[in-house]
Write a protein that holds these residues in place. Structure first.
Motif, PDB file in Angstrom:
ATOM      1  N   ALA A 337       9.203  55.673  41.336  1.00 52.43           N
ATOM      2  CA  ALA A 337       8.502  54.395  41.453  1.00 52.43           C
ATOM      3  C   ALA A 337       8.258  53.790  40.078  1.00 52.43           C
ATOM      4  O   ALA A 337       8.404  52.569  39.891  1.00 52.43           O
ATOM      5  N   ASP A 338       7.925  54.628  39.101  1.00 49.20           N
ATOM      6  CA  ASP A 338       7.699  54.123  37.740  1.00 49.20           C
ATOM      7  C   ASP A 338       8.989  53.575  37.129  1.00 49.20           C
ATOM      8  O   ASP A 338       8.942  52.697  36.269  1.00 49.20           O
ATOM      9  N   LEU A 340      11.395  51.949  38.729  1.00 49.19           N
ATOM     10  CA  LEU A 340      11.923  50.757  39.386  1.00 49.19           C
ATOM     11  C   LEU A 340      11.698  49.517  38.519  1.00 49.19           C
ATOM     12  O   LEU A 340      10.735  49.470  37.764  1.00 49.19           O
ATOM     13  N   PRO A 341      12.591  48.539  38.549  1.00 54.35           N
ATOM     14  CA  PRO A 341      13.714  48.394  39.486  1.00 54.35           C
ATOM     15  C   PRO A 341      15.009  49.093  39.051  1.00 54.35           C
ATOM     16  O   PRO A 341      15.952  49.152  39.827  1.00 54.35           O
ATOM     17  N   GLY A 344      16.573  51.711  41.174  1.00 55.26           N
ATOM     18  CA  GLY A 344      17.008  51.229  42.476  1.00 55.26           C
ATOM     19  C   GLY A 344      18.294  50.446  42.438  1.00 55.26           C
ATOM     20  O   GLY A 344      18.705  49.879  43.452  1.00 55.26           O
ATOM     21  N   ALA A 365       5.235  52.437  50.692  1.00 57.29           N
ATOM     22  CA  ALA A 365       4.861  51.632  49.524  1.00 57.29           C
ATOM     23  C   ALA A 365       5.996  51.556  48.517  1.00 57.29           C
ATOM     24  O   ALA A 365       6.194  50.520  47.860  1.00 57.29           O
ATOM     25  N   VAL A 366       6.767  52.630  48.388  1.00 54.98           N
ATOM     26  CA  VAL A 366       7.889  52.640  47.443  1.00 54.98           C
ATOM     27  C   VAL A 366       9.106  51.947  48.047  1.00 54.98           C
ATOM     28  O   VAL A 366       9.799  51.182  47.364  1.00 54.98           O
ATOM     29  N   ARG A 368       9.209  49.500  50.015  1.00 56.45           N
ATOM     30  CA  ARG A 368       9.040  48.041  49.974  1.00 56.45           C
ATOM     31  C   ARG A 368       9.488  47.443  48.647  1.00 56.45           C
ATOM     32  O   ARG A 368       9.766  46.241  48.566  1.00 56.45           O
ATOM     33  N   ARG A 369       9.581  48.258  47.626  1.00 53.18           N
ATOM     34  CA  ARG A 369       9.954  47.765  46.301  1.00 53.18           C
ATOM     35  C   ARG A 369      11.460  47.836  46.050  1.00 53.18           C
ATOM     36  O   ARG A 369      11.928  47.376  45.008  1.00 53.18           O
ATOM     37  N   LEU A 370      12.207  48.403  46.979  1.00 50.21           N
ATOM     38  CA  LEU A 370      13.648  48.529  46.796  1.00 50.21           C
ATOM     39  C   LEU A 370      14.341  47.187  47.020  1.00 50.21           C
ATOM     40  O   LEU A 370      13.871  46.364  47.804  1.00 50.21           O
ATOM     41  N   PRO A 371      15.485  46.972  46.370  1.00 52.16           N
ATOM     42  CA  PRO A 371      16.263  45.763  46.654  1.00 52.16           C
ATOM     43  C   PRO A 371      16.891  45.834  48.037  1.00 52.16           C
ATOM     44  O   PRO A 371      17.010  46.913  48.631  1.00 52.16           O
ATOM     45  N   LEU A 399      14.454  45.769  55.094  1.00 54.89           N
ATOM     46  CA  LEU A 399      15.154  46.178  53.881  1.00 54.89           C
ATOM     47  C   LEU A 399      16.663  46.106  54.016  1.00 54.89           C
ATOM     48  O   LEU A 399      17.368  45.889  53.026  1.00 54.89           O
TER      49      LEU A 399
END
Length: 479
Positions: A337-338, A340-341, A344, A365-366, A368-371, A399
């Motif tokens: 997570a740290d 990203l991006p 990813g 939560a993680v 949701r941050r993906l492309p 996603l």
């Protein structure tokens, strides 16, 4: 006049006759193209193998798939549903009075197609963009990929022999041809399969036009795989290693991220061990082009240098001097997570990241941050409780364009229901697909006829329905 001008103008002239050809006749012609591809299979695949190193088995199968695409769109034309014929009869007693309005889809015009590197047949000159555009009634001009120019020429020759006018399929070569093709005023839409950088450049060219046109691009996908605790480590590992290395990892649906339960403190965990062992037993190979080869090595080196990322396992390179090695990295969920991006992003080739999590509730939560991706996959054991996957599934629906249960994303079936698209950067238009029957919709535009004389209406919109297409009449669907 440049050579590109000539090709586009000839395509436009041929397209005028083609779109006036009845759908049933176009369907028979598409089937003739399929027959021609299979008839020339033994001539086509060796040329492609010399340029791509993909091998006889893979290329024979791909030519068969390409022929199947032409047969599918022949069925689409005979079905008639893609016309989306709608008839609303006049209602003079309504307040206000309603006119007679009839709408159907019609071909958009000349379509420019950018061929892909990794499928010299199925996503190239005779690929899904080309056949769906031809089925829609459009002429096509393809910019051949630099990785297989001879294959492109030979394929175009085979297809043209089965078309009523060879100018329906134009072909241009060279990196420098892309700009003039996209900017040509007779080009009305663009289909693209390739890298994020390449697709962004094409979109920029379109935006510079005085009349921006639709752009349907497939630009890259990391295809996350979520492994839930109830899944079997050995089964997951074997399937993952096979999917990762298929085609030397050069599939747009290559699984680039695998989220697995971590082991106890000091223990690598059953999933991590099984995946490491499975990848160690794999063998790589030659990549499609020197540019793709070098890009893969740079991307893998960047992954290896990221904080918190460790190399989990590597396979063998193979015998070719420029063959690449399959490899997989591992990272805890927090470090991922740290990162990203960047962590990813797609690494085009046989490399992936295993992301270790403690509890499935930590994943949404993680995720949701993906492309955006073309696919997202969930693996679970038989009889797994829905609550085990519930929170994850809700995220994946936003996603990716295709959700897979206990399977692997490589391999995209050419069917009526298939959707091969997804949120940016997987595609530029997530409502559309580049594979399957619905791909034809990209090259069709609706036209409404209000109070039009019956004798001038297209047959699809006539009350007698002489072609027998599905019609929605006054709100009710009639087959």
């Amino acid at each position: 006049m440049t050579g590109i001008d000539t090709v586009v103008e000839r395509a436009d002239a041929a397209g005028a006759k083609w779109r006036a050809t009845p759908a049933a006749e176009r369907a028979a012609i598409l089937e003739g193209v399929a027959d021609a591809l299979l008839k020339n299979l033994d001539e086509l695949w060796p040329v492609a193998d010399a340029e791509t190193h993909l091998g006889e088995v893979r290329l024979r199968g791909e030519i068969g798939r390409t022929a199947s695409q032409f047969r599918l769109f022949a069925e689409v034309l005979r079905d008639g549903g893609s016309a989306e014929a709608v008839i609303d009869h006049a209602d003079p007693d309504a307040t206000p009075p309603l006119p007679d309005v009839r709408r159907m889809n019609q071909p958009i015009g000349v379509v420019a197609v950018f061929a892909a590197s990794n499928f010299p047949f199925a996503f190239s000159v005779a690929g899904g963009d080309t056949v769906s555009a031809l089925a829609a009634g459009c002429a096509v001009v393809v910019k051949a990929h630099e990785g297989h120019p001879r294959t492109s020429d030979l394929t175009a020759s085979v297809v043209r022999q089965a078309l009523p006018d060879p100018d329906l399929l134009g072909l241009v070569h060279g990196f420098e041809a892309g700009g003039p093709l996209v900017r040509h005023p007779l080009v009305t839409a663009v289909g693209f399969t390739g890298s994020l950088a390449g697709g962004t450049a094409v979109k920029g060219l379109i935006d510079q036009r005085p009349d921006p046109i639709p752009f349907y691009g497939e630009l890259g996908s990391v295809n996350p795989v979520i492994v839930l605790p109830s899944a079997d480590p050995a089964t997951v590992a074997a399937g993952f290693a096979a999917s990762l290395t298929l085609g030397v990892g050069q599939f747009c649906t290559n699984p680039g991220l695998v989220f697995v339960p971590e082991g106890r403190e000091g223990d690598a965990g059953a999933f991590e061990r099984a995946i490491g062992d499975a990848v160690a037993a794999t063998t790589g190979g030659r990549m499609l082009t020197a540019k793709i080869h070098d890009g893969f090595l740079r991307a893998a080196d960047r992954l290896a240098g990221r904080p918190g990322v460790a190399r989990l396992s590597s396979g063998a390179a193979g015998t070719a001097p420029d063959a690449v090695t399959p490899q997989v990295f591992s990272v805890p969920l927090e470090a991922f997570a740290d990162g990203l991006p960047e962590l990813g992003e797609e690494c085009f080739g046989p490399a992936a990241i295993v992301v270790k999590y403690r509890d499935p509730s930590d994943l949404p939560a993680v995720l949701r941050r993906l492309p955006g991706s073309l696919t997202a996959t969930v693996h679970a054991g038989p009889g797994a409780a829905p609550k085990e996957a519930g929170a994850v599934v809700q995220v994946l629906r936003r996603l990716a364009g295709r959700l897979i249960w206990n399977g692997w994303p490589t391999g995209v079936a050419v069917t009526w229901a298939m959707h091969h698209g997804g949120p940016w950067p997987a595609s530029t238009a997530p409502a559309h697909t580049s594979v399957g029957a619905a791909a034809i919709r990209r090259w069709l535009v609706p036209v409404a006829y209000q109070d039009w004389p019956a004798a001038l209406l297209p047959p699809e919109l006539q009350d007698g329905n002489p072609l027998g297409v599905p019609q929605r009449v006054d709100g009710r669907l009639r087959a």
